[in-house]
Design an enzyme around this catalytic site. Sequence first.
Site, short mmCIF file in Angstrom:
data_model
loop_
_atom_site.label_atom_id
_atom_site.label_comp_id
_atom_site.label_asym_id
_atom_site.label_seq_id
_atom_site.Cartn_x
_atom_site.Cartn_y
_atom_site.Cartn_z
N ARG A 1 0.86 -1.20 0.00
CA ARG A 1 0.00 0.00 0.00
C ARG A 1 0.88 1.24 0.00
O ARG A 1 2.10 1.16 0.20
CB ARG A 1 -0.91 0.02 1.23
CG ARG A 1 -0.14 0.04 2.54
CD ARG A 1 -0.96 0.54 3.71
NE ARG A 1 -0.27 0.32 4.98
CZ ARG A 1 0.71 1.08 5.44
NH1 ARG A 1 1.15 2.09 4.73
NH2 ARG A 1 1.29 0.81 6.60
N TYR B 1 0.19 0.85 12.76
CA TYR B 1 -0.04 -0.24 13.71
C TYR B 1 -1.50 -0.68 13.63
O TYR B 1 -2.41 0.16 13.49
CB TYR B 1 0.27 0.24 15.13
CG TYR B 1 -0.38 -0.60 16.22
CD1 TYR B 1 0.15 -1.83 16.60
CD2 TYR B 1 -1.54 -0.16 16.86
CE1 TYR B 1 -0.46 -2.61 17.57
CE2 TYR B 1 -2.16 -0.92 17.83
CZ TYR B 1 -1.62 -2.15 18.18
OH TYR B 1 -2.23 -2.91 19.13
N HIS B 2 -1.73 -1.97 13.73
CA HIS B 2 -3.07 -2.53 13.86
C HIS B 2 -3.10 -3.41 15.11
O HIS B 2 -2.11 -4.10 15.40
CB HIS B 2 -3.47 -3.37 12.66
CG HIS B 2 -3.46 -2.63 11.37
ND1 HIS B 2 -4.14 -1.44 11.19
CD2 HIS B 2 -2.86 -2.89 10.18
CE1 HIS B 2 -3.96 -1.01 9.95
NE2 HIS B 2 -3.19 -1.87 9.32
N PHE C 1 -8.47 1.77 5.80
CA PHE C 1 -8.35 2.67 6.95
C PHE C 1 -8.28 1.87 8.25
O PHE C 1 -8.68 0.70 8.31
CB PHE C 1 -9.54 3.62 7.01
CG PHE C 1 -10.86 2.95 7.30
CD1 PHE C 1 -11.30 2.77 8.61
CD2 PHE C 1 -11.67 2.50 6.27
CE1 PHE C 1 -12.51 2.15 8.88
CE2 PHE C 1 -12.89 1.87 6.54
CZ PHE C 1 -13.30 1.69 7.85
N CYS D 1 2.92 6.74 10.89
CA CYS D 1 2.86 7.24 9.51
C CYS D 1 4.09 8.06 9.13
O CYS D 1 4.07 8.83 8.17
CB CYS D 1 1.58 8.06 9.28
SG CYS D 1 0.09 7.12 9.62
#
Length: 238
Positions: free
Chosen positions: A89, A95-96, A175, A192
């Site tokens: 991407r 972070y997730h 998102f 980011c």
Amino acid sequence: MQRVLKVEDLGLRDYKETWDYQEALFQKILELKKANHKQIAPIKQTPNYFLFVEHPHVYTLGKSGHIENLLIPEEKLKEINATFYKINRGGDITYHGPGQIVGYPILDLENFFTDIHKYMRLLEEMIILTLGEYGLNAMRSKGETGVWLDVGTPFARKICAMGVRASRWVTMHGFALNVNTDLGYFDNMIPCGIKGKAVTSLNVELGRAEIPVEEVKEKLMKHFLHLFDATQIEKTEA
């Protein structure tokens, strides 16, 4: 134009497994578009998908990102039960984790409009409208993709990160909205790639222990369908 949306809620799902699933849907749409273009089979409408998912702790680095923005050695990730992936991407590192709503629209934008900039702005607007329902004045920050609070002040903080990939007007990735997220995991990176900016979550902003995730998903989908003039044909659970 085919503006019907198949919504799938994958629940808590491994990042790589979900990435592979995204890629399969993405390639399916591309192959159908190629066949339609060559007219080697009867013309078929391309499908549109929207995946909701929650990931175990994971850091992902976009193709334009810098590994230096991960502030801990990769070998230390196991100690905090996290994984790391370099992915295809746009954007830098993000972070997730549990308590975060991740959305992956896999759309043929030729069913809607052929404008990536507009696509990103509408995704941001979906988040802004959803947060507005909770009394938060969320907004965009010039030159910084995503959704923020208190832009232009020393207290600016990001609540939703975004990064997408598109090929032949087909999208993937999407998102990540912090709802009940453990914000401590953001200390291990420069979110980011933007230094000096804080990160927040919906429950922190509202001063509540936990926000019902399903409630937030319903609001997100309501605004998505309106903004994209789409309809939902079905929703499947993991």
